[in-house]
Write a protein that holds these residues in place. Structure first.
Motif, PDB file in Angstrom:
ATOM      1  N   GLU A  90      14.486 -14.815 -33.136  1.00 48.24           N
ATOM      2  CA  GLU A  90      14.240 -15.290 -31.773  1.00 48.24           C
ATOM      3  C   GLU A  90      14.312 -16.812 -31.664  1.00 48.24           C
ATOM      4  O   GLU A  90      14.171 -17.359 -30.567  1.00 48.24           O
ATOM      5  N   GLY A  91      14.500 -17.503 -32.775  1.00 46.44           N
ATOM      6  CA  GLY A  91      14.677 -18.946 -32.733  1.00 46.44           C
ATOM      7  C   GLY A  91      13.449 -19.754 -33.088  1.00 46.44           C
ATOM      8  O   GLY A  91      13.432 -20.967 -32.869  1.00 46.44           O
ATOM      9  N   TYR A  92      12.411 -19.121 -33.629  1.00 41.54           N
ATOM     10  CA  TYR A  92      11.216 -19.860 -34.044  1.00 41.54           C
ATOM     11  C   TYR A  92      11.458 -20.518 -35.403  1.00 41.54           C
ATOM     12  O   TYR A  92      11.998 -19.897 -36.324  1.00 41.54           O
ATOM     13  N   ILE A  93      11.030 -21.788 -35.528  1.00 47.65           N
ATOM     14  CA  ILE A  93      11.197 -22.573 -36.748  1.00 47.65           C
ATOM     15  C   ILE A  93       9.825 -23.071 -37.188  1.00 47.65           C
ATOM     16  O   ILE A  93       9.069 -23.641 -36.380  1.00 47.65           O
ATOM     17  N   ILE A  94       9.486 -22.890 -38.464  1.00 49.60           N
ATOM     18  CA  ILE A  94       8.215 -23.362 -39.018  1.00 49.60           C
ATOM     19  C   ILE A  94       8.456 -24.673 -39.747  1.00 49.60           C
ATOM     20  O   ILE A  94       9.411 -24.799 -40.523  1.00 49.60           O
ATOM     21  N   LEU A 132       8.269 -24.638 -33.901  1.00 47.88           N
ATOM     22  CA  LEU A 132       9.299 -25.089 -32.974  1.00 47.88           C
ATOM     23  C   LEU A 132      10.065 -23.885 -32.446  1.00 47.88           C
ATOM     24  O   LEU A 132      10.001 -22.798 -33.021  1.00 47.88           O
ATOM     25  N   LYS A 133      10.819 -24.104 -31.354  1.00 52.72           N
ATOM     26  CA  LYS A 133      11.623 -23.018 -30.769  1.00 52.72           C
ATOM     27  C   LYS A 133      12.962 -23.593 -30.360  1.00 52.72           C
ATOM     28  O   LYS A 133      13.033 -24.655 -29.726  1.00 52.72           O
ATOM     29  N   ILE A 134      14.038 -22.918 -30.753  1.00 53.61           N
ATOM     30  CA  ILE A 134      15.377 -23.322 -30.352  1.00 53.61           C
ATOM     31  C   ILE A 134      16.014 -22.195 -29.551  1.00 53.61           C
ATOM     32  O   ILE A 134      15.603 -21.029 -29.645  1.00 53.61           O
ATOM     33  N   ASP A 135      17.021 -22.539 -28.736  1.00 54.04           N
ATOM     34  CA  ASP A 135      17.755 -21.531 -27.977  1.00 54.04           C
ATOM     35  C   ASP A 135      18.821 -20.930 -28.876  1.00 54.04           C
ATOM     36  O   ASP A 135      19.995 -21.326 -28.856  1.00 54.04           O
ATOM     37  N   GLY A 136      18.412 -19.991 -29.687  1.00 55.15           N
ATOM     38  CA  GLY A 136      19.345 -19.337 -30.585  1.00 55.15           C
ATOM     39  C   GLY A 136      18.965 -17.887 -30.788  1.00 55.15           C
ATOM     40  O   GLY A 136      17.788 -17.537 -30.750  1.00 55.15           O
ATOM     41  N   ASN A 138      19.870 -14.102 -33.011  1.00 52.61           N
ATOM     42  CA  ASN A 138      20.452 -13.518 -34.220  1.00 52.61           C
ATOM     43  C   ASN A 138      20.506 -14.513 -35.369  1.00 52.61           C
ATOM     44  O   ASN A 138      21.459 -14.545 -36.150  1.00 52.61           O
ATOM     45  N   LEU A 139      19.474 -15.361 -35.462  1.00 54.34           N
ATOM     46  CA  LEU A 139      19.396 -16.274 -36.597  1.00 54.34           C
ATOM     47  C   LEU A 139      19.013 -15.497 -37.850  1.00 54.34           C
ATOM     48  O   LEU A 139      18.300 -14.495 -37.796  1.00 54.34           O
ATOM     49  N   VAL A 245      -0.194 -18.844 -33.455  1.00 52.64           N
ATOM     50  CA  VAL A 245       0.346 -19.947 -32.665  1.00 52.64           C
ATOM     51  C   VAL A 245       1.236 -19.400 -31.548  1.00 52.64           C
ATOM     52  O   VAL A 245       1.165 -19.865 -30.398  1.00 52.64           O
ATOM     53  N   ILE A 246       2.075 -18.431 -31.865  1.00 49.35           N
ATOM     54  CA  ILE A 246       2.936 -17.811 -30.847  1.00 49.35           C
ATOM     55  C   ILE A 246       2.082 -17.151 -29.767  1.00 49.35           C
ATOM     56  O   ILE A 246       2.327 -17.304 -28.560  1.00 49.35           O
TER      57      ILE A 246
END
Length: 399
Positions: A90-94, A132-136, A138-139, A245-246
């Motif tokens: 879903e685009g979440y980055i730790i 963090l969250k990015i617009d991506g 199928n990562l 956090v989410i």
């Protein structure tokens, strides 16, 4: 020379000798190591955060510029660099909060060189983990291992950013665990590797690098020997923390600010045991001993009804509470507030702070050092000028 450097040289010489004999076993080992790194690297990202910083530029040159004011203030944009991992598709980055101090914008760069702008979601201040969250979509995230079953002295692979080089791979062992459950790794990391991933030999992520410790030990009169090791947060704790956090970011937590007397609940009465200072309940004058009867005209017979009514109320909304105090029927109108759980910070990190419950109390953690290239060049030039003037003064004195 550091102990770890000596050991690295010995291992390198040993491996070189064996490879010179064309050992099929070592060739197979090399192939497995490459396969492990290739399979794990896609989950590791580089996190860069830009921020604006003011600095002073000296206008005067020469030795006497140190004793008079001739400077001006300037402001430039700088970047701090660290590591992170993809959490899910879903685009979440730790990553680590220390990388994001005073950020203006955040960028995430993947191992194939592509980049994306990132949104800051929040920080768990107890662990220092940031999300963090990015617009991506199928990562490709990592395979998660079970950090509750980690054998001592297991070999691990650490992948992270190293001063702009990503991914940067190092190997080490799990040498122990701290009282808080942090893994102690015999891995020397560079500053950019904080926030990087710790993998087992199956390619499963089992932790995230949180700090590097560099104690000094006496060498029996021959000086001090330095050795380095690292601390990592076990992945099971990371998953629990990040899921919270989410949840906290998307779920509005509502608060009245009272604690109920458990004994009163047996008789279907909601008697206030404690009123939290500064809470909505405290501001309207609710006190311990008050018997709560209605919430927005809904009769309160158990705490679940009160909890449900608060949960259905939008933050900032004024509600009515009927209660009984010393046989008198009273009514107040508090504003239900939004409150974040303890340790959760929705605001961007302002600076790197030392938490009494964090790894920093036992070990030095090197925060990013920020300096402009122009300022560095000026300092360097001034040092050269000072050396020249000192030599000139010595020559004059000798004459």
């Amino acid at each position: 020379m550091k102990i770890i450097s000596i050991i690295s040289v010995i291992i390198l010489l040993w491996v070189t000798i064996l490879f010179s004999q064309q050992s099929p076993t070592l060739e197979s080992l090399q192939s497995e190591i490459s396969r492990l790194i290739q399979s794990a690297k896609n989950a590791v990202v580089t996190v860069t955060a830009s921020s604006s910083h003011s600095y002073t530029v000296e206008r005067d040159n020469g030795l006497f510029s140190l004793f008079r004011s001739g400077s001006e203030q300037r402001e430039d944009k700088f970047w701090t660099v660290g590591s992170g991992i993809i959490y899910n598709a879903e685009g979440y980055i730790i990553t680590r909060a220390s990388i994001l101090a005073d950020f203006d914008e955040i960028k995430v760069t993947f191992c194939d060189g592509t980049s994306a702008a990132a949104e800051y979601i929040g920080t768990d201040e107890m662990t220092g983990l940031a999300l963090l969250k990015i617009d991506g979509k199928n990562l490709e995230g990592p395979k998660f291992g079970n950090s509750d079953r980690l054998p001592l002295y297991s070999m691990v692979l650490v992948l992270g950013n190293s001063m702009g080089l990503s991914p940067f791979a190092t190997f080490g062992l799990i040498n122990g665990f701290t009282e808080e459950g942090r893994m102690i790794l015999s891995v020397s990391i560079n500053p950019g590797n904080v926030g990087g991933a710790v993998f087992n030999l199956k390619g499963e992520i089992i932790g995230i690098i949180s700090a590097q410790i560099e104690p000094q030990i006496s060498a029996g009169g021959s000086g001090l020997l330095d050795y380095s090791s690292s601390l990592a947060i076990p992945i099971n704790q990371v998953i629990t923390t990040i899921n919270n956090v989410i949840k906290f970011h998307h779920q509005q937590m509502k608060w009245l600010g009272v604690e109920l007397d458990a004994d009163s609940l047996r008789s279907n009465k909601l008697i206030v045991k404690r009123v939290y200072p500064g809470s909505p309940a405290a501001r309207v004058g609710l006190k311990p001993g008050d018997h709560l009867v209605k919430f927005n005209e809904v009769t309160l017979t158990n705490p679940e009804i009160l909890k449900a009514q608060i949960g259905q109320t939008a933050p900032g909304t004024s509600v009515s509470i009927n209660f009984i105090r010393q046989q008198r029927a009273l009514k107040v109108f508090p504003n239900i507030e939004r409150v974040w759980p303890e340790g959760f910070n929705v605001n961007k990190p302002r600076h790197f702070s030392l938490n009494l419950n964090s790894d920093a109390t036992r070990s030095p953690i090197n925060a990013p050092i920020i300096i402009s290239p122009e300022s560095f060049q000026q300092i360097h030039s001034k040092m050269i000028q000072m050396e020249q003037e000192i030599r000139s003064l010595k020559n004059q004195i000798n004459k």
